[in-house]
Design an enzyme around this catalytic site. Structure first.
Site, PDB file in Angstrom:
ATOM      1  CB  SER A 138      -0.938  -0.073   1.215  1.00  0.00           C
ATOM      2  OG  SER A 138      -2.074   0.730   1.026  1.00  0.00           O
ATOM      3  CG  ASP A 292      -6.851  -3.268  -3.294  1.00  0.00           C
ATOM      4  OD1 ASP A 292      -7.521  -2.237  -3.115  1.00  0.00           O
ATOM      5  OD2 ASP A 292      -5.725  -3.444  -2.819  1.00  0.00           O
ATOM      6  CG  HIS A 321      -5.829  -2.487   0.451  1.00  0.00           C
ATOM      7  ND1 HIS A 321      -4.898  -2.378  -0.567  1.00  0.00           N
ATOM      8  CD2 HIS A 321      -5.333  -1.729   1.464  1.00  0.00           C
ATOM      9  CE1 HIS A 321      -3.906  -1.581  -0.193  1.00  0.00           C
ATOM     10  NE2 HIS A 321      -4.147  -1.180   1.036  1.00  0.00           N
TER      11      HIS A 321
END
Lengths: 348, 348
Positions: A138, A292, A321
């Protein structure tokens, strides 16, 4: 701030002092520093170092779940550095910086600032010239891309999980909606609350947005939260989402979020993303997570195609995610396999 | 309320008086009524009627874009009834009901209440025994499913676009996040504001959530808003999303949203969705929109498989859930083709 940002909760940190650190915004942050952790030992040749920056809302502790004997990130073999990003509550942050840069007056920081600070850490403190691997999830992926584009000769392998080199417009408005939900608290006062517990209404509202966008429809339909020990949808919303964010400092989240939504390696090439990504010499795996909602695999694949020596893989998970939390064995095994395989790839 | 809920803006309505109408919640709403529009003429055999309820946040006017000569919904051929749902600002709504049920004290209404009221309209007012087609988008799809399950013998064909027969958990928490964003306005006062313009901060926050979830990453990456005459991302966010919601009444949106998130045809069969959907005798097309973030095609297909005489089609659009706004010719043509094909299917 209660004692959330304490070593009691996040384990011992070391600190690297940056002194007066000029940020990309043009502001100089006096007494800037980054907190970090290390595992393993740097060998004499200094060629066994791995850098693993953490995600938004996290600290280095969050990435320790991937480190262990007989795991790909084996501290008996590698020297693993877990740098803390600015605004994480341990590195220089709104929550720990004195006036004039305290709380809501903290200067904007950028992914480039994080990576320049990390570069000083690994070169000045450890004399490392090349990293065996830079990886992250991320916002950690954003930092990984920034490393690979900014210092291509120092990054032998790169492994960005579920993140992008350039923030997409949809991701940008998503992150901005977080900020606005935090600032919607009646006691917000421009970020100058006395304690984060005063602005818990905004924190809860923010948790609610995450509950919608952070996972995916299939996750909720399958009631996948049951496998993680939750007893109902509401129980999951309260104990997982609200519980996760409740003790955090909203300013810290907002300043990390500003970095997130302005992440863009094409700053280095006048806005030309293809030119920026073509700079990467690292052997690279681009690994999005299926389902995601804000880093969809298609967005990651479009970037992967611009990276010369790269491979595209997808981790398949109902946790979308949040596969990186390794709430299932399958998620952990798939992620470990990516790390293990990349470390096995021969690189000149 | 300004004059948003006016015939000047939404065209002339007819009203069907329900009298003292007992809601599924057990509350009786005195002087209840639904506003509606019609196009075309009911023939003598009364076998050319089509019912087309509208979506959340809309009024009958929103569905008129599908009606026209040489379109599938041709008023020269069909008698098309566009019923207004409760809480839409024309039918009985928080914004137009006197005490004790005014504003924030309006009783909960349900999809079943809408469909029972519409059933009285078509049977009592027009003496219609069977509808050639019931169709709708989003909450209109919920009403379509409710019709097909509740009154199977009256529905010859059913065409739910981008909606579900039973609200999924993800959809449920998404809609609840709308409510909470509207209620977050500092002047909220339990829904007893004087005028909706007083609570514009909540309306804007709500528009922001829609901007993230209402469209999809590809829409924003492709800058598909350009094709609709917007000049930048911010211009689109302000003029499209804020502009759309700004004049609406938050209570109306919240009460429609409550209906939305509690939609569930399996109420009729003790919670057994398969049993409920197996009741449907209508020839049915289940038509989700590709990239829809809250009614993903997979959720719709799972329901379609439980409907005996049904077919699954997908409308492909960058406009995701909002393909029904027909911002592109392709969207309009694909949707029209579904309606045209279904009307051509022979049904006993």
């Amino acid at each position: 701030m209660g004692d959330y940002y304490s070593e009691e909760r996040h384990g011992p940190h070391e600190y690297f002092e940056l002194g007066d650190f000029e940020l990309e915004s043009g502001i100089t942050l006096p007494g800037a520093r980054i907190g970090y952790k290390t595992h393993g030992k740097l060998n004499r040749a200094k060629d066994n170092a791995i850098l693993f920056p953490h995600m938004w809302s996290g600290t280095p502790k969050a990435m320790e779940i991937f480190i262990g004997r007989n795991r790909p990130l084996d501290p008996d073999r590698y020297f693993i550095v877990l740098p803390g990003q600015f605004a994480n509550g341990f590195s220089s942050s709104p929550s720990n910086t004195p006036p004039p840069f305290n709380g809501g007056a903290f200067p904007n920081v950028s992914i480039g600032d994080d990576v320049r600070a990390q570069h000083r850490l690994v070169t000045e403190e450890y004399g490392i010239e090349r990293l065996e691997l830079v990886l992250g999830w991320s916002m950690g992926a954003e930092q990984t891309y920034e490393w690979a584009v900014r210092y291509p000769n120092m990054v032998k392998r790169a492994l960005p999980f579920a993140g992008t080199a350039k923030t997409t417009p949809h991701d940008y408005i998503f992150v901005r909606s977080h900020e606005d939900s935090l600032k919607s608290d009646p006691a917000w006062n421009g970020g100058f609350y006395r304690d984060q517990s005063e602005v818990h209404v905004g924190l809860r509202r923010h948790a609610q947005i995450w509950s919608v966008m952070g996972l995916c429809p299939e996750f909720y339909s399958a009631e996948a939260w049951r496998g993680a020990g939750f007893t109902s949808l509401e129980d999951f919303l309260r104990r997982f989402w609200e519980g996760y964010f409740a003790p955090m400092d909203p300013n810290n989240l907002i300043w990390m979020g500003w970095k997130w939504r302005h992440g863009d390696v094409s700053r280095h090439t006048g806005g030309d993303l293809a030119a920026a990504l073509s700079r990467i010499t690292a052997r690279t795996y681009v690994v999005p997570f299926s389902r995601d909602m804000f880093f969809p695999p298609a967005d990651c694949e479009a970037e992967q195609k611009l990276i010369p020596n790269s491979e595209f893989r997808v981790v398949d998970s109902l946790w979308a995610h949040f596969a990186m939390f390794c709430m299932t064995d399958s998620d952990r095994e798939q992620i470990d396999a990516c790390i293990a395989d990349l470390l096995k790839d021969e690189v000149a």
